[in-house]
Design an enzyme around this catalytic site. Structure first.
Site, PDB file in Angstrom:
ATOM      1  N   GLY A 197     -19.250 -55.206  54.925  1.00 44.55           N
ATOM      2  CA  GLY A 197     -20.166 -54.254  55.544  1.00 44.55           C
ATOM      3  C   GLY A 197     -21.012 -54.769  56.674  1.00 44.55           C
ATOM      4  O   GLY A 197     -21.726 -53.991  57.321  1.00 44.55           O
ATOM      5  N   PRO A 226     -15.797 -59.626  53.960  1.00 42.92           N
ATOM      6  CA  PRO A 226     -15.967 -59.182  55.343  1.00 42.92           C
ATOM      7  C   PRO A 226     -14.659 -58.682  55.943  1.00 42.92           C
ATOM      8  O   PRO A 226     -13.593 -59.247  55.681  1.00 42.92           O
ATOM      9  CB  PRO A 226     -16.433 -60.452  56.061  1.00 42.92           C
ATOM     10  N   GLY A 227     -14.739 -57.629  56.707  1.00 44.48           N
ATOM     11  CA  GLY A 227     -13.571 -57.119  57.415  1.00 44.48           C
ATOM     12  C   GLY A 227     -13.900 -57.010  58.893  1.00 44.48           C
ATOM     13  O   GLY A 227     -13.489 -57.831  59.717  1.00 44.48           O
ATOM     14  N   CYS A 240      -3.325 -33.509  72.650  1.00 40.93           N
ATOM     15  CA  CYS A 240      -3.820 -32.134  72.721  1.00 40.93           C
ATOM     16  C   CYS A 240      -4.924 -31.887  71.699  1.00 40.93           C
ATOM     17  O   CYS A 240      -4.735 -31.121  70.747  1.00 40.93           O
ATOM     18  CB  CYS A 240      -2.677 -31.161  72.483  1.00 40.93           C
ATOM     19  N   TYR A 259     -10.177 -51.728  62.277  1.00 37.31           N
ATOM     20  CA  TYR A 259     -10.025 -50.281  62.160  1.00 37.31           C
ATOM     21  C   TYR A 259      -9.461 -49.675  63.448  1.00 37.31           C
ATOM     22  O   TYR A 259      -9.754 -48.539  63.793  1.00 37.31           O
ATOM     23  CB  TYR A 259     -11.359 -49.612  61.779  1.00 37.31           C
TER      24      TYR A 259
HETATM   25  C1  PLP Z   1     -13.830 -51.626  53.622  1.00 36.02           C
HETATM   26  C2  PLP Z   1     -14.307 -52.529  52.577  1.00 36.02           C
HETATM   27  C3  PLP Z   1     -14.789 -53.785  52.919  1.00 36.02           C
HETATM   28  C4  PLP Z   1     -14.926 -54.265  54.346  1.00 36.02           C
HETATM   29  O1  PLP Z   1     -15.958 -53.647  55.017  1.00 36.02           O
HETATM   30  P1  PLP Z   1     -16.373 -54.130  56.495  1.00 36.02           P
HETATM   31  O2  PLP Z   1     -17.456 -53.213  56.868  1.00 36.02           O
HETATM   32  O3  PLP Z   1     -15.166 -53.982  57.353  1.00 36.02           O
HETATM   33  O4  PLP Z   1     -16.810 -55.552  56.368  1.00 36.02           O
HETATM   34  C5  PLP Z   1     -15.164 -54.637  51.895  1.00 36.02           C
HETATM   35  N1  PLP Z   1     -15.079 -54.247  50.595  1.00 36.02           N
HETATM   36  C6  PLP Z   1     -14.623 -53.027  50.228  1.00 36.02           C
HETATM   37  C7  PLP Z   1     -14.546 -52.674  48.802  1.00 36.02           C
HETATM   38  C8  PLP Z   1     -14.226 -52.131  51.208  1.00 36.02           C
HETATM   39  O5  PLP Z   1     -13.788 -50.918  50.854  1.00 36.02           O
END
Ligand code: PLP
Length: 427
Positions: A238, A276-277, A349, A378
């Site tokens: 997050g 982290p993503g 469109c 994403y």
């Molecule tokens: C999407 C998600 C993440 C990653 O969130 P980011 O905002 O991209 O860091 C981590 N844990 C869970 C369970 C998620 O669904």
């Protein structure tokens, strides 16, 4: 890392951006290997001093080469489906570092995860617990679990990416947490390993994390009073990033260090998991696109630039009204005299098909290249073939080399899984 050389050519590391367009066409996703590694180390550096596991949230970008880079650095993976578990194992992740979240895990997915002996399920309901217990029993294995607890905090982000507030579908309600653990403790094929919370995405302030963690800590204490050991606390992902140089200053951006320090202050005797993503991938990726046509809307004093990337390629602006900086690849210097109010739109469109609105950009010509920044998370992962547009090529920049990591889709890919009705169905 993005720099103009003295001839006004834009480079990513030591690769000329215009070369990428020449070799691989447009639109194309571009990733910097160095930036991915640096971002991962902004977490991993602290694992020397702390007991922690960093599980990359692979839904942000699941290209197997990207996953392989992270696996080879020792990352674990946070997955949300059987398909992601498949991809991660395939890309070299150690199954005993794979965690699995999601409100709707099917029996087949659970069985697949158990057969691959993943590290932990982040369980989101008691019915799911039941299914995991039964499936593990049938396979003769024990399933390690955490409950995902919804701590009911408001992370102050876009409502579509809030996940830790009451009224969202995620996790077990805070008030029901103790009972859930007591029930899990009676299940023969379940091994309670930890607790999990993930409150949302693109959070740029430590406060909601801190608030959630303090609530979770209270639950941990209650559970442990019941003689149930919580070894792992999974703090989710997050962490937000700086999408625009102007909207959030770099000082305001929450750093992995502050997040990690804060969590260890609250949970000092636990092994912590982070997922982290976005903060690993977003600013390591770009979308390179090309101007097709231009339209002037005279009385609105505005111009439309139609590019060859659409909302099917990058849906974040259409879906969340997300902002991405857009940089002309040709250096127009500091001469702002001819700058115009511009909407950068795609060919699809739908009125929501835009990449950027109301931007001040220099006068652009047909075939000019534009670079959309912070598109590594994403971006490609959420793309589709809507309007029958093949999926884009993806390339990795590694110092001075350029590596194709996904071939551009073609027309026959679009119909390859479809079954052609040769016979008319009789009415
Ligand atoms: C999407 C998600 C993440 C990653 O969130 P980011 O905002 O991209 O860091 C981590 N844990 C869970 C369970 C998620 O669904």
């Amino acid at each position: 890392m993005l720099v103009f050389d003295k001839n006004g050519e834009l480079f990513l590391e030591h690769v000329k951006i215009s070369d990428i367009a020449e070799f691989y066409g447009t639109s194309t996703y571009i990733y910097s290997k160095k930036k991915i590694i640096d971002n991962f180390y902004s977490y991993k550096n602290y694992s020397k001093f702390k007991k922690m596991i960093i599980c990359f949230a692979c839904k942000t970008n699941s290209n197997r080469s990207i996953l392989n880079i992270l696996a080879s650095l020792g990352a674990g993976a946070d997955t949300t489906s059987g398909g992601e578990i498949y991809r991660c194992i395939n890309a070299g992740f150690n199954p005993n570092k794979i965690v699995y979240a999601g409100v709707g895990k099917t029996k087949d997915e659970i069985e697949y995860a158990l057969k691959n002996n993943i590290f932990m399920f982040n369980v989101e309901s008691l019915e799911e617990l039941e299914t995991i217990d039964n499936t593990a029993g049938k396979l003769g294995v024990k399933a390690r679990i955490s409950f995902r607890i919804n701590p009911d905090v408001d992370p102050d982000t876009h409502s579509y990416i809030v996940t830790g507030k009451k009224g969202t579908k995620f996790g077990i309600p805070y008030e029901e947490a103790e009972n859930a653990y007591l029930i899990a403790n009676t299940k023969k094929n379940i091994k309670i390993a930890g607790i999990h919370f993930h409150i949302g995405s693109q959070i740029t302030n430590i406060k909601p994390f801190e608030l959630a963690a303090k609530k979770i800590k209270k639950i941990v204490d209650i559970i442990e009073k019941n003689k149930i050991k919580i070894s792992y606390v999974n703090c989710g992902g997050g962490l937000g990033i700086q999408y625009s140089k102007t909207s959030v200053s770099s000082e305001e951006i929450l750093t992995p260090k502050l997040l990690i320090d804060t969590m260890f202050t609250i949970f000092n005797d636990k092994t912590l998991i982070f997922e982290p993503g976005r903060s690993i991938m977003a600013n390591a990726g770009y979308l390179l696109t090309k101007v097709i046509y231009r339209k002037n809307i005279i009385n609105n004093n505005k111009r439309f630039i139609i590019v060859d990337a659409g909302m099917n390629d990058l849906i974040r602006p259409a879906l969340y009204g997300a902002y991405h900086d857009i940089i002309p690849v040709k250096n127009h210097g500091n001469n702002l005299k001819n700058n115009v109010l511009t909407d950068i739109v795609g060919p699809i469109c739908e009125n929501s098909d835009f990449i950027g609105k109301d931007r001040i950009l220099p006068v652009l010509s047909q075939n000019d290249l534009l670079l959309v920044t912070c598109a590594g998370a994403y971006g490609s992962a959420m793309s589709s073939t809507y309007n029958s547009r093949p999926l884009l090529a993806e390339v990795l920049v590694d110092n001075d080399s350029l590596i194709l990591i996904r071939k551009r889709g073609n027309y026959s890919d679009l119909t390859s899984n479809e079954i052609y009705l040769k016979k008319r169905i009789n009415k």
